[in-house]
Design a protein around this motif. Sequence first.
Motif, mmCIF file in Angstrom:
data_model
loop_
_atom_site.group_PDB
_atom_site.id
_atom_site.type_symbol
_atom_site.label_atom_id
_atom_site.label_comp_id
_atom_site.label_asym_id
_atom_site.label_seq_id
_atom_site.Cartn_x
_atom_site.Cartn_y
_atom_site.Cartn_z
ATOM 1 N N LEU A 145 4.648 -9.948 7.146
ATOM 2 C CA LEU A 145 4.884 -8.534 6.862
ATOM 3 C C LEU A 145 4.465 -8.192 5.435
ATOM 4 C CD1 LEU A 145 6.014 -5.832 7.840
ATOM 5 C CD2 LEU A 145 8.271 -6.561 7.050
ATOM 6 N N GLU A 146 4.777 -9.066 4.483
ATOM 7 C CA GLU A 146 4.372 -8.850 3.094
ATOM 8 C C GLU A 146 2.856 -8.853 2.964
ATOM 9 O OE1 GLU A 146 6.349 -11.886 0.924
ATOM 10 O OE2 GLU A 146 8.300 -10.845 0.886
ATOM 11 N N ASN A 205 -2.409 -3.315 3.602
ATOM 12 C CA ASN A 205 -2.333 -1.867 3.776
ATOM 13 C C ASN A 205 -2.469 -1.140 2.440
ATOM 14 O OD1 ASN A 205 -1.722 0.522 5.471
ATOM 15 N ND2 ASN A 205 0.127 0.628 4.219
ATOM 16 N N LEU A 206 -1.821 -1.672 1.401
ATOM 17 C CA LEU A 206 -1.920 -1.065 0.072
ATOM 18 C C LEU A 206 -3.350 -1.126 -0.444
ATOM 19 C CD1 LEU A 206 -0.572 0.172 -2.398
ATOM 20 C CD2 LEU A 206 -0.061 -2.147 -3.207
ATOM 21 N N GLU A 266 1.601 -5.612 4.245
ATOM 22 C CA GLU A 266 1.856 -4.551 3.270
ATOM 23 C C GLU A 266 0.826 -4.576 2.146
ATOM 24 O OE1 GLU A 266 5.876 -5.184 2.101
ATOM 25 O OE2 GLU A 266 6.719 -4.059 3.790
ATOM 26 N N HIS A 267 0.492 -5.791 1.696
ATOM 27 C CA HIS A 267 -0.521 -5.938 0.642
ATOM 28 C C HIS A 267 -1.889 -5.451 1.137
ATOM 29 C CE1 HIS A 267 2.101 -7.756 -2.220
ATOM 30 N NE2 HIS A 267 2.303 -8.860 -1.534
#
Length: 233
Positions: A41-42, A48-49, A45-46
Amino acid sequence: MKTFTEGYKKLIKDKDEELEKMFKDKNEELEKAVKEERRELEDLEHINLALCIKLRQNNDEIQEAHQELITGLRGLSDERSKIRVKKMGHVDEKHFLKVCKERFSGQSVALQSDRLYSKWEKRVRDPLWHPFKIQKCGDKIKVYFDFFSQVLWDEEDEKLKNLSIKWGEDVKWGEDVKNAVKTALEEMNEFNTSGRFVVPVLWNFEHGRKATLKEGIVAHMKHQINNLKRKRI
């Protein structure tokens, strides 16, 4: 009897230890799975950012290229060009000149046309004038649109209804002038919701829509090639 009791206790103890080990192993597996899920998930998120940042950069670059094309085509295109810059929110003065030619003569034509045009150009840019169907919510104003996303006009608005200028008495100027004012206001609502000023837009005059970046680049290249040909002649 003692031997049986001891054997039973040992059996129970072994079973308890076996169950405890099984629960411990399962708990470790679950913790490991949760950690892997959290790590994935992290990572997502990275990613996606990073994609959002890249998308923002690409949009900024596209906007910069768009503005460069607008600047370049302003000085190169003419009325025959299919792709050229259109000033959205600009009141088309030719309708004012036309109606003044019908009502005046000589030097009065240009004078009265300029007066009439200046008046309505200024009025169109007035942020306090809303000749639409609106609803006020505190300091904000909501403009109503129809099924086809066109603004709903307040036909009872006195300025729009009478579309006139005073020279001792009111003179109505007709639907062409009225529609020129309406068109300018519609364009401002569509292309510049933050204020009442003209916005330059790359426009495809052949199809009556915003030009794509590709169309703008092709048009700019054609103009540059034509200019080079003229210089060689």
